[in-house]
Motif scaffolding. Structure first.
Motif, PDB file in Angstrom:
ATOM      1  N   ARG A 136     -26.442  -7.581  -5.055  1.00 47.73           N
ATOM      2  CA  ARG A 136     -27.474  -7.141  -4.113  1.00 47.73           C
ATOM      3  C   ARG A 136     -28.858  -7.392  -4.696  1.00 47.73           C
ATOM      4  O   ARG A 136     -29.012  -7.534  -5.908  1.00 47.73           O
ATOM      5  CB  ARG A 136     -27.318  -5.649  -3.843  1.00 47.73           C
ATOM      6  N   VAL A 137     -29.846  -7.380  -3.834  1.00 49.19           N
ATOM      7  CA  VAL A 137     -31.227  -7.436  -4.294  1.00 49.19           C
ATOM      8  C   VAL A 137     -31.496  -6.154  -5.082  1.00 49.19           C
ATOM      9  O   VAL A 137     -31.104  -5.065  -4.668  1.00 49.19           O
ATOM     10  CB  VAL A 137     -32.194  -7.564  -3.102  1.00 49.19           C
ATOM     11  N   GLY A 138     -32.120  -6.294  -6.226  1.00 54.45           N
ATOM     12  CA  GLY A 138     -32.391  -5.150  -7.096  1.00 54.45           C
ATOM     13  C   GLY A 138     -31.634  -5.303  -8.406  1.00 54.45           C
ATOM     14  O   GLY A 138     -31.205  -6.394  -8.782  1.00 54.45           O
ATOM     15  N   MET A 139     -31.460  -4.199  -9.100  1.00 60.51           N
ATOM     16  CA  MET A 139     -30.782  -4.222 -10.396  1.00 60.51           C
ATOM     17  C   MET A 139     -29.271  -4.327 -10.201  1.00 60.51           C
ATOM     18  O   MET A 139     -28.697  -3.607  -9.392  1.00 60.51           O
ATOM     19  CB  MET A 139     -31.117  -2.972 -11.203  1.00 60.51           C
ATOM     20  N   ASN A 140     -28.665  -5.257 -10.949  1.00 63.94           N
ATOM     21  CA  ASN A 140     -27.223  -5.467 -10.943  1.00 63.94           C
ATOM     22  C   ASN A 140     -26.759  -5.542 -12.394  1.00 63.94           C
ATOM     23  O   ASN A 140     -27.458  -6.110 -13.238  1.00 63.94           O
ATOM     24  CB  ASN A 140     -26.857  -6.786 -10.251  1.00 63.94           C
ATOM     25  N   GLU A 141     -25.604  -4.998 -12.665  1.00 66.34           N
ATOM     26  CA  GLU A 141     -25.031  -5.098 -14.007  1.00 66.34           C
ATOM     27  C   GLU A 141     -24.102  -6.297 -14.054  1.00 66.34           C
ATOM     28  O   GLU A 141     -23.291  -6.506 -13.149  1.00 66.34           O
ATOM     29  CB  GLU A 141     -24.248  -3.836 -14.373  1.00 66.34           C
ATOM     30  N   PHE A 142     -24.231  -7.086 -15.106  1.00 66.42           N
ATOM     31  CA  PHE A 142     -23.368  -8.241 -15.313  1.00 66.42           C
ATOM     32  C   PHE A 142     -22.495  -7.965 -16.526  1.00 66.42           C
ATOM     33  O   PHE A 142     -22.979  -7.583 -17.587  1.00 66.42           O
ATOM     34  CB  PHE A 142     -24.206  -9.505 -15.510  1.00 66.42           C
ATOM     35  N   ILE A 143     -21.205  -8.151 -16.321  1.00 70.94           N
ATOM     36  CA  ILE A 143     -20.223  -7.911 -17.373  1.00 70.94           C
ATOM     37  C   ILE A 143     -19.617  -9.260 -17.730  1.00 70.94           C
ATOM     38  O   ILE A 143     -18.862  -9.834 -16.946  1.00 70.94           O
ATOM     39  CB  ILE A 143     -19.157  -6.917 -16.894  1.00 70.94           C
ATOM     40  N   VAL A 144     -19.993  -9.770 -18.896  1.00 66.46           N
ATOM     41  CA  VAL A 144     -19.499 -11.057 -19.372  1.00 66.46           C
ATOM     42  C   VAL A 144     -18.268 -10.790 -20.216  1.00 66.46           C
ATOM     43  O   VAL A 144     -18.328 -10.039 -21.195  1.00 66.46           O
ATOM     44  CB  VAL A 144     -20.572 -11.805 -20.192  1.00 66.46           C
ATOM     45  N   ILE A 145     -17.140 -11.394 -19.828  1.00 68.39           N
ATOM     46  CA  ILE A 145     -15.882 -11.185 -20.538  1.00 68.39           C
ATOM     47  C   ILE A 145     -15.517 -12.493 -21.228  1.00 68.39           C
ATOM     48  O   ILE A 145     -15.299 -13.513 -20.574  1.00 68.39           O
ATOM     49  CB  ILE A 145     -14.768 -10.752 -19.567  1.00 68.39           C
ATOM     50  N   ALA A 146     -15.476 -12.454 -22.556  1.00 66.84           N
ATOM     51  CA  ALA A 146     -15.134 -13.631 -23.357  1.00 66.84           C
ATOM     52  C   ALA A 146     -13.751 -13.416 -23.958  1.00 66.84           C
ATOM     53  O   ALA A 146     -13.468 -12.363 -24.522  1.00 66.84           O
ATOM     54  CB  ALA A 146     -16.168 -13.838 -24.472  1.00 66.84           C
ATOM     55  N   SER A 147     -12.886 -14.419 -23.816  1.00 64.75           N
ATOM     56  CA  SER A 147     -11.536 -14.273 -24.369  1.00 64.75           C
ATOM     57  C   SER A 147     -11.069 -15.583 -24.975  1.00 64.75           C
ATOM     58  O   SER A 147     -11.471 -16.665 -24.571  1.00 64.75           O
ATOM     59  CB  SER A 147     -10.564 -13.803 -23.290  1.00 64.75           C
ATOM     60  N   ARG A 148     -10.196 -15.436 -25.958  1.00 61.47           N
ATOM     61  CA  ARG A 148      -9.526 -16.563 -26.606  1.00 61.47           C
ATOM     62  C   ARG A 148      -8.061 -16.464 -26.240  1.00 61.47           C
ATOM     63  O   ARG A 148      -7.455 -15.422 -26.425  1.00 61.47           O
ATOM     64  CB  ARG A 148      -9.654 -16.486 -28.118  1.00 61.47           C
ATOM     65  N   GLU A 149      -7.504 -17.543 -25.763  1.00 59.64           N
ATOM     66  CA  GLU A 149      -6.094 -17.559 -25.366  1.00 59.64           C
ATOM     67  C   GLU A 149      -5.798 -16.349 -24.480  1.00 59.64           C
ATOM     68  O   GLU A 149      -6.662 -15.896 -23.752  1.00 59.64           O
ATOM     69  CB  GLU A 149      -5.191 -17.606 -26.592  1.00 59.64           C
ATOM     70  N   VAL A 150      -4.605 -15.829 -24.558  1.00 56.12           N
ATOM     71  CA  VAL A 150      -4.232 -14.697 -23.710  1.00 56.12           C
ATOM     72  C   VAL A 150      -4.417 -13.386 -24.481  1.00 56.12           C
ATOM     73  O   VAL A 150      -3.873 -13.209 -25.565  1.00 56.12           O
ATOM     74  CB  VAL A 150      -2.755 -14.840 -23.253  1.00 56.12           C
ATOM     75  N   TYR A 151      -5.221 -12.493 -23.916  1.00 58.98           N
ATOM     76  CA  TYR A 151      -5.428 -11.141 -24.435  1.00 58.98           C
ATOM     77  C   TYR A 151      -6.070 -11.087 -25.820  1.00 58.98           C
ATOM     78  O   TYR A 151      -5.903 -10.110 -26.531  1.00 58.98           O
ATOM     79  CB  TYR A 151      -4.113 -10.353 -24.449  1.00 58.98           C
ATOM     80  N   LYS A 152      -6.786 -12.115 -26.226  1.00 54.79           N
ATOM     81  CA  LYS A 152      -7.516 -12.070 -27.491  1.00 54.79           C
ATOM     82  C   LYS A 152      -9.003 -12.069 -27.168  1.00 54.79           C
ATOM     83  O   LYS A 152      -9.511 -13.028 -26.604  1.00 54.79           O
ATOM     84  CB  LYS A 152      -7.166 -13.266 -28.373  1.00 54.79           C
TER      85      LYS A 152
END
Length: 143
Positions: free
Chosen positions: A50-66
């Motif tokens: 939305r217009v205004g403040m938004n939280e961004f959650i960057v998820i970094a992973s290696r292979e599966v579940y690392k």
């Protein structure tokens, strides 16, 4: 008048649980994008963006579940803005930052990722782009 604290706690817990059950179970997801051995996905709060403040959650992973840890992640949504460093959420590979959005239809999230080279001097770095127009609506699994 005597108030039973035990019953009051139960009532408050029930209200919280009812509110959580009413929450929207959809989320906006940007990505995935690959860089070397890492995959990046971005989720937003609120969903949709939305217009205004938004939280961004960057998820970094290696292979599966690392989790992808040991990174410095900075974000911006406009080339004229300063980079803002995301906060690492423990050692889970999750990085969070709130940014102001003016026009989600045309803006793009830029994610700059930096890490030190394994056992060497120097750093590896890249910049990833997540256009808001390519956001995918996903349905979270029911819990």
């Amino acid at each position: 008048m005597k108030i039973n604290i035990g019953w009051m706690k139960i009532k408050v817990l029930l209200v919280v649980l009812l509110l959580a059950a009413c929450a929207d179970d959809t989320a906006i997801r940007l990505g995935p994008q690959q860089w070397e051995d890492l995959e990046f996905v971005v989720e937003t709060r609120p969903s949709p963006i939305r217009v205004g403040m938004n939280e961004f959650i960057v998820i970094a992973s290696r292979e599966v579940y690392k989790p992808g840890v040991g990174l410095v992640v900075t974000l911006r949504v406009d080339d004229k803005q300063e980079w803002r460093q995301a906060i690492q959420d423990g050692f889970t590979g999750v990085y969070r930052r709130a940014l102001r959005i003016d026009d989600p239809k045309v803006q793009t999230l830029s994610v700059h990722v930096r890490r030190t080279k394994d056992g060497k001097d120097g750093v590896d770095e890249t910049e990833l782009y997540f256009p808001f127009s390519q956001a995918k609506l996903i349905r979270e699994p029911a819990s």
